[in-house]
Structure formats: structure tokens, C-alpha cells
Scaffold this motif. Structure first.
Motif, PDB file in Angstrom:
ATOM      1  N   GLU A   6       0.838  -1.203   0.000  1.00 22.98           N
ATOM      2  CA  GLU A   6       0.000   0.000   0.000  1.00 22.98           C
ATOM      3  C   GLU A   6       0.869   1.247   0.000  1.00 22.98           C
ATOM      4  OE1 GLU A   6      -2.700   2.598   3.081  1.00 22.98           O
ATOM      5  OE2 GLU A   6      -2.654   0.433   3.364  1.00 22.98           O
ATOM      6  N   LEU A   7       0.600   2.106  -0.977  1.00 26.40           N
ATOM      7  CA  LEU A   7       1.270   3.398  -1.031  1.00 26.40           C
ATOM      8  C   LEU A   7       0.355   4.390  -0.329  1.00 26.40           C
ATOM      9  CD1 LEU A   7       2.475   3.057  -4.700  1.00 26.40           C
ATOM     10  CD2 LEU A   7       3.696   2.499  -2.605  1.00 26.40           C
ATOM     11  N   GLY A   8       0.812   4.897   0.802  1.00 29.25           N
ATOM     12  CA  GLY A   8      -0.014   5.749   1.643  1.00 29.25           C
ATOM     13  C   GLY A   8      -0.403   7.053   0.967  1.00 29.25           C
ATOM     14  N   THR A   9      -1.488   7.639   1.441  1.00 27.25           N
ATOM     15  CA  THR A   9      -1.981   8.894   0.873  1.00 27.25           C
ATOM     16  C   THR A   9      -0.923  10.000   0.908  1.00 27.25           C
ATOM     17  OG1 THR A   9      -4.090   8.209   1.850  1.00 27.25           O
ATOM     18  CG2 THR A   9      -4.033  10.359   0.796  1.00 27.25           C
ATOM     19  N   PRO A  10      -0.204  10.199   2.033  1.00 24.91           N
ATOM     20  CA  PRO A  10       0.816  11.254   2.036  1.00 24.91           C
ATOM     21  C   PRO A  10       1.927  11.004   1.003  1.00 24.91           C
ATOM     22  CG  PRO A  10       0.290  10.598   4.277  1.00 24.91           C
ATOM     23  CD  PRO A  10      -0.364   9.603   3.365  1.00 24.91           C
ATOM     24  N   LEU A  11       2.290   9.740   0.801  1.00 20.40           N
ATOM     25  CA  LEU A  11       3.316   9.387  -0.185  1.00 20.40           C
ATOM     26  C   LEU A  11       2.851   9.743  -1.592  1.00 20.40           C
ATOM     27  CD1 LEU A  11       5.932   7.955  -1.136  1.00 20.40           C
ATOM     28  CD2 LEU A  11       4.705   5.785  -0.956  1.00 20.40           C
TER      29      LEU A  11
END
Length: 210
Positions: free
Chosen positions: A31-36
Motif C-alpha cells: 500500500e502506497l499511503g496517501t501522504p506518499l
């Protein structure tokens, strides 16, 4: 077999790729986080899928509107799964699911900020969501008195495919799986560990044992 998902809340593509390379043998979903994604843009999704074509790449868009359009952007970039917020209207969720069907990919509905997560989970599975993330966000986790037990109890009551995200670690991951979650989402327990590979391996073994 339940899956292990890593939530990468680092802020650069380079750091995300370096972490994924270390832990790849033990995880199923990256999972690529929202902030990233907000920091690096959609290119981080493509970079991760190219680096790990055998893994499910999960773009945590947390879409609230323009469901079909935003999901289409994620899927074209290489995402296998994208999140829409459970707090969004049904039309937004249905739009994202339409894009998912067009690409042969899946939509995960994230219940962050939803008052009755179990009820909403049942509703959005009816719409065609792949699974529902019972999610307590970072800010909620840092609130005094927070306990992941709330999410574990919800998972056992949901009766639909769910993941649990909100402080999953080595002490509670077996309970998460036994409650019926099909995916356990670990973030800081992996990326915040001194040895992320060892941490991911231990979580994987705990899932398999449970």
C-alpha cells in the motif's frame, strides 16, 4: 489464507522502494499511503508496480468524489486496488467500482471517519467493493484510550470481507485474523521497526499460524 498488507507512510519513492525490496518476500499487498502519493504523485504507483509486478499494489487515494475518474487514474498507473472513502456517496463508490470492472481491478472502501463501520461495510460490499477496510487512522490511534480491539470486534461482526488497519502489530495480528479479517494491514509495525524484514517475517508467520 489471509494476506499481509504493508502500509508505506514514508514520503519518497526512493524510501518506499527501498522498504518494499527488504520486505517483499513476506507481504502480499504493497500500500502506497496517501501522504506518499500526494508528495510524489501517481508516478510512485507505477514505479512500485514495475519493481514488484507479482504483488498487489494498493493506491490509498481515499477518493471522496469523482470516483470513476480517480480510480481510472490509479488503475492506468498500475494499481491493482484503490481506496474510496466509505463516507462518500454511493454514486462515487459505484463509479470507482465501474472503473475497476473495466480494468479487471478492485476497489477497497475505507471506513475512516464512518460512524457505523460495520453497517457501511455491508452496504458497500453490496455495491461491489472487493473488501472493506475497517480503519482507525493515525490521528485516531494517537488519541488517548484508543484500542484496536474495537476494530477486531467489528471484524468479527461484519460478516463481509474486511481488512483491519489501525495499529496492527505482532501482539494483536493473530486476533485480527481470528476475527475473520482477510487482510491485516501493518504500517509502523514494519516501517518503524529497526529491522523491517524481520518484523514483516514475524507478522507473516503469526498470520500463517493463526
Amino acid at each position: 489464507m489471509a494476506k499481509l498488507q504493508v502500509a508505506i507512510d514514508l514520503l519518497t519513492t526512493q524510501d518506499a522502494l527501498a522498504l518494499a525490496a527488504k520486505i517483499a518476500p513476506y507481504i502480499d499487498i504493497i500500500e502506497l499511503g496517501t501522504p506518499l502519493i500526494k508528495n510524489e504523485g501517481i508516478a510512485v504507483v507505477t514505479a512500485m508496480k514495475q519493481a514488484h509486478p507479482d504483488k498487489l499494489v494498493f493506491a490509498d487515494f481515499k477518493t471522496m468524489d469523482a470516483g470513476e475518474l480517480e480510480a481510472d487514474i490509479a488503475f492506468k498507473a498500475g494499481a491493482d486496488l484503490v481506496t474510496v472513502l466509505g463516507a462518500a456517496g454511493n454514486a462515487t463508490i459505484a463509479g470507482a467500482i465501474k472503473a475497476g470492472k473495466a480494468h479487471g481491478k478492485g476497489v477497497v472502501v475505507d471506513t475512516i471517519g464512518v460512524a457505523d463501520r460495520v453497517q457501511r461495510a455491508k452496504e458497500v460490499i453490496e455495491l461491489g467493493a472487493e473488501f472493506v477496510e475497517l480503519h482507525a487512522g493515525l490521528d485516531e490511534q494517537w488519541t488517548p484510550g484508543y484500542s484496536i480491539q474495537v476494530l477486531i470486534d467489528e471484524a468479527s461482526r461484519a460478516g463481509v470481507p474486511v481488512s483491519v488497519a489501525g495499529g496492527v502489530n505482532i501482539t494483536n495480528i493473530a486476533d485480527v485474523i481470528r476475527a475473520g479479517a482477510i487482510v491485516a494491514v501493518a504500517g509502523a509495525a514494519i516501517y518503524g521497526a529497526e529491522d523491517p524484514a524481520a518484523a514483516a517475517k514475524a507478522l507473516r508467520e503469526a498470520i500463517d499460524a493463526a
